[in-house]
Design an enzyme around this catalytic site. Sequence first.
Site, PDB file in Angstrom:
ATOM      1  CD  GLU A 100      38.439  98.954  25.716  1.00  0.00           C
ATOM      2  OE1 GLU A 100      37.936  98.506  24.669  1.00  0.00           O
ATOM      3  OE2 GLU A 100      39.002 100.065  25.772  1.00  0.00           O
ATOM      4  CG  ASP A 111      35.462  51.065  24.484  1.00  0.00           C
ATOM      5  OD1 ASP A 111      36.528  50.652  24.014  1.00  0.00           O
ATOM      6  OD2 ASP A 111      35.332  51.503  25.636  1.00  0.00           O
ATOM      7  CG  ASN A 155      36.169  99.629  22.062  1.00  0.00           C
ATOM      8  OD1 ASN A 155      35.614  99.718  20.972  1.00  0.00           O
ATOM      9  ND2 ASN A 155      37.450  99.860  22.221  1.00  0.00           N
TER      10      ASN A 155
HETATM   11  P1  ATP Z   1      34.366  46.749  24.263  1.00  0.00           P
HETATM   12  O1  ATP Z   1      35.842  46.788  24.444  1.00  0.00           O
HETATM   13  O2  ATP Z   1      33.913  47.207  22.936  1.00  0.00           O
HETATM   14  O3  ATP Z   1      33.592  47.360  25.384  1.00  0.00           O
HETATM   15  P2  ATP Z   1      33.889  44.095  25.194  1.00  0.00           P
HETATM   16  O4  ATP Z   1      32.879  44.375  26.227  1.00  0.00           O
HETATM   17  O5  ATP Z   1      33.684  42.871  24.374  1.00  0.00           O
HETATM   18  O6  ATP Z   1      34.010  45.212  24.158  1.00  0.00           O
HETATM   19  P3  ATP Z   1      35.703  43.417  27.242  1.00  0.00           P
HETATM   20  O7  ATP Z   1      34.775  43.898  28.288  1.00  0.00           O
HETATM   21  O8  ATP Z   1      37.147  43.652  27.378  1.00  0.00           O
HETATM   22  O9  ATP Z   1      35.310  44.023  25.878  1.00  0.00           O
HETATM   23  O10 ATP Z   1      35.429  41.874  27.042  1.00  0.00           O
HETATM   24  C1  ATP Z   1      36.284  41.046  26.290  1.00  0.00           C
HETATM   25  C2  ATP Z   1      35.721  39.670  26.194  1.00  0.00           C
HETATM   26  O11 ATP Z   1      35.664  39.090  27.492  1.00  0.00           O
HETATM   27  C3  ATP Z   1      34.293  39.609  25.674  1.00  0.00           C
HETATM   28  O12 ATP Z   1      34.264  39.508  24.295  1.00  0.00           O
HETATM   29  C4  ATP Z   1      33.732  38.378  26.337  1.00  0.00           C
HETATM   30  O13 ATP Z   1      34.035  37.242  25.569  1.00  0.00           O
HETATM   31  C5  ATP Z   1      34.496  38.326  27.641  1.00  0.00           C
HETATM   32  N1  ATP Z   1      33.686  38.871  28.726  1.00  0.00           N
HETATM   33  C6  ATP Z   1      33.069  40.062  28.763  1.00  0.00           C
HETATM   34  N2  ATP Z   1      32.440  40.263  29.920  1.00  0.00           N
HETATM   35  C7  ATP Z   1      32.667  39.148  30.664  1.00  0.00           C
HETATM   36  C8  ATP Z   1      32.298  38.740  31.966  1.00  0.00           C
HETATM   37  N3  ATP Z   1      31.569  39.509  32.765  1.00  0.00           N
HETATM   38  N4  ATP Z   1      32.709  37.533  32.397  1.00  0.00           N
HETATM   39  C9  ATP Z   1      33.461  36.757  31.621  1.00  0.00           C
HETATM   40  N5  ATP Z   1      33.841  37.077  30.378  1.00  0.00           N
HETATM   41  C10 ATP Z   1      33.460  38.257  29.883  1.00  0.00           C
END
Ligand code: ATP
Length: 878
Positions: A283, A325, A716
């Site tokens: 139950e 990530d 039970n």
């Molecule tokens: P994760 O995927 O682990 O979060 P991440 O933050 O590096 O890593 P994305 O946010 O996709 O991944 O960023 C990819 C790339 O884009 C970075 O490695 C960086 O060179 C560039 N990037 C990240 N943020 C910016 C931003 N705000 N403006 C311009 N370029 C950026």
Amino acid sequence: MKAYWNCTKEQLEEMFGFREKGLTEEEVERIRKETGENRLSEGRHKSLLQVFLSQFCDLMVIILIIAAIISMFSGNTESTIVIFLVLLMNAVLGTIQYRKAEKSLDSLKDLAAPAARVIRDGKRQEIASKEIVPGDYVILEAGDMIVADGRILRNYSLQVNEGSLTGESANVEKNEEVLPEEVPLADRKNMVFSGSFVTYGRAEVLVTATGMETELGKIAGLMNQTKERKTPLQISLDSFSKKLAILIMAICALVFCLGIYRKMPVIDAMMFAVALAVAAIPEALGSIVTIVQAMGSRRMAKEHAIVKELKAVESLGCVSVICSDKTGTLTQNKMHVEEVYLNGMTCKPDELTLESSLQRLFLYNAILNNDASITDGKVLGDPTESALLEMFHEVRLNQDRTENVGQLTIQEETIRNMIPRLEEIPFDSERKCMSSKYRLHGEEEIIFTKGAVDVLLNRCINVAYEEEIRPMDNVEIAKIQKQNQHFSENGLRVLAFACKKSGGELTVEKENGLTFLGLAAMADPPREESIQAVADAKRAGIRTVMITGDHKITAVAIAKRIGIYEEGDLALTGTELDACPEKELEEKIDKISVYARVSPEHKIRIVKAWQKKGNIVSMTGDGVNDAPALKQADIGVAMGITGTEVAKDAAAMILTDDNFATIIKAVTNGRNIYRNIKNAILFLLSGNMAGILSVLYTSLLGLPVPFAPVHLLFINLLTDSLPAIAIGVEPQDASLLEEKPRQASEGILSGETFRRIMLQGLCIAASTMAAFYIGNGKGAAMASTMAFATLTLARLFHGFNCRGNKTIFALGFTGNPYSILAFVSGSVLLGLVLFVPPLRGLFSVESLSCPAVIEIILLAALPTVVIQMVRGVRELKK
Ligand code: ATP
């Protein structure tokens, strides 16, 4: 509803008393009193009466009602009354539990509810979506769930997915132009609607309707979402219960026929059949599973993992691969610009000045082409961009470099006000860059672009030096790449900056022919707990894989530090992944521990490849484009702090601290909850088995019936429920991480569990029958009393056997105080039935002598002693 899409901004401002500063808190309070909270009234909850009545719509309960009626005809009216009382009590308890579980799930849902960004009292703030009122000024960004209907006042390339409302899956481009009154919903381009989400761009929106007044509210009002979702475990237990019920009825019929064949009076034969049915029906099973799952998910929420569906609590224990990530999950996301590369040289941020034109362009790019902001010393926005603002503060503070604009000390806010943004193409993780356009001090219009080095290098045709502009030739490229390699090998995240003078509309095509300005290298150290968590995961047979948009060399450097990347492992970039055929990917997927420069759609391929190999995959994500991968994964995990609302909506679990280590904690919790549920089921079914075997034995040997239905119901429903709940809250121990992940296909009632149910049930039944024989010397009533008391107490003792899967000594007596409390409470209840005269009458038990009580205690403890000894010997052998 008013045709807000047909109104001019001025008309809207008048209608809502709108100001750029947004509403004041007093106004919000006043409006909320009129409109209520921004929620959809859910027609989903059953009424209390419905819940109460549904407790009786169970095959097992129906069998019990039949048993009560048979008892009545056999002249055993006390039994009938007790059965009905117990059923009533069970229904009341069931209703309370149902409501409690529903409430705790609702509060989890509230925790997972989307947030919204508004401007109130002139300040940008983040509030829960239920707090939004008409007249609020909302800022929408890519990845936001839209939580109220609104009219767009300022549009920056906003694109929205309105699939949930219109059924159209393609993105809709929005604008701010006034539309004619007769325009269908799907074409109201200057409006946004609750239930849709932002896929691209930004907008500032005036909220026109909330809650049930929204377009979604109108549809929700029509739909009655009464469907309840059960977890796989609940479904498999439901089907088990159904099979069990049929089996019980068949055996009952057999026992009844056997009795008749033996020329037993019909009523006696029926009593055997009824006793058997009551003994066999677990139950408390269904409610125990729900209670344990609900309590477990509440505990997980306290430990920063909000599990949105109970189903995920079960699957967590099966997770064999975690794709995580890097930025913010494995690392701290506390970025700091360590070094910059300008004019062919590296320097520290505090060596920069605003006087040099190259450095000024670089710094303007860093702070203008940037959506983060600092309000009251608190940074709001993307950590990469916040690091750039903080870099600018170092420039200003450390050298007290002040550019005099009138008498003002320069702040990024002042520069931003002086040089307003004309246009922008926001950052997205596919393009890996962002651009925006300005007019600097009355000069020509200029585009600032920043992004991943490899992406920007392909788009630059020149390199800026202090004194000259040089063409981007192989020598320049090699120089920049060498510097990038050097930064990356040290685990630094590198961003490139470029610009270009250009008029006309800013488009993606304009992000070409740029002039390279420089690099900024940021440190984002691994979280300390990540290293331990990855090691724990490895011990627990779980593979951790890093998936990042960052550069391969940076990613590998960090992965090595955390323990994800080992000698002999592979690292793949998104481009390499694109070139890799499906078959080859499946073959080498076990070896790949780092994926760099990937786009969100790569994540789906990775999840599918692991799943094809029979793995249960958990995948983290934060962006709007991560949603499909989060749905594809068995456990999609969204980041609570940095994640977009769309990602949170698609995920099965939300981490409120964005921390990788929390996933491992959640997996351990998931394993523990499953183990506890399994043990609780083992406890309940082995106890029932003891009852069944006793009744079958006495029936086959033609002995008197050992238990009245009330006895078995008492066990039970009351005395067995207490240890079962205590087993359900058994704390975790280190051994959970020593086990390999559970196979998803493995049912909770495996062959091994059945074997244990049979053997342990047999031990308890043997003791019960011994007590029965001792009592039988003094008549059938005494035999039944002895058997009932022994079975109850033996099952209370048995509660200790089903804690964890070690001996009580190894687990420690105080490890789970609830198990002791359950034993004591159960014993007190039994004592009341045995020694309080009115109850004794109700349960038809005889008064017990002191030696009889000692015999009962010894016989009841015997099965537990045997089971513990067997377990001890097995542990010694190991
Ligand atoms: P994760 O995927 O682990 O979060 P991440 O933050 O590096 O890593 P994305 O946010 O996709 O991944 O960023 C990819 C790339 O884009 C970075 O490695 C960086 O060179 C560039 N990037 C990240 N943020 C910016 C931003 N705000 N403006 C311009 N370029 C950026």
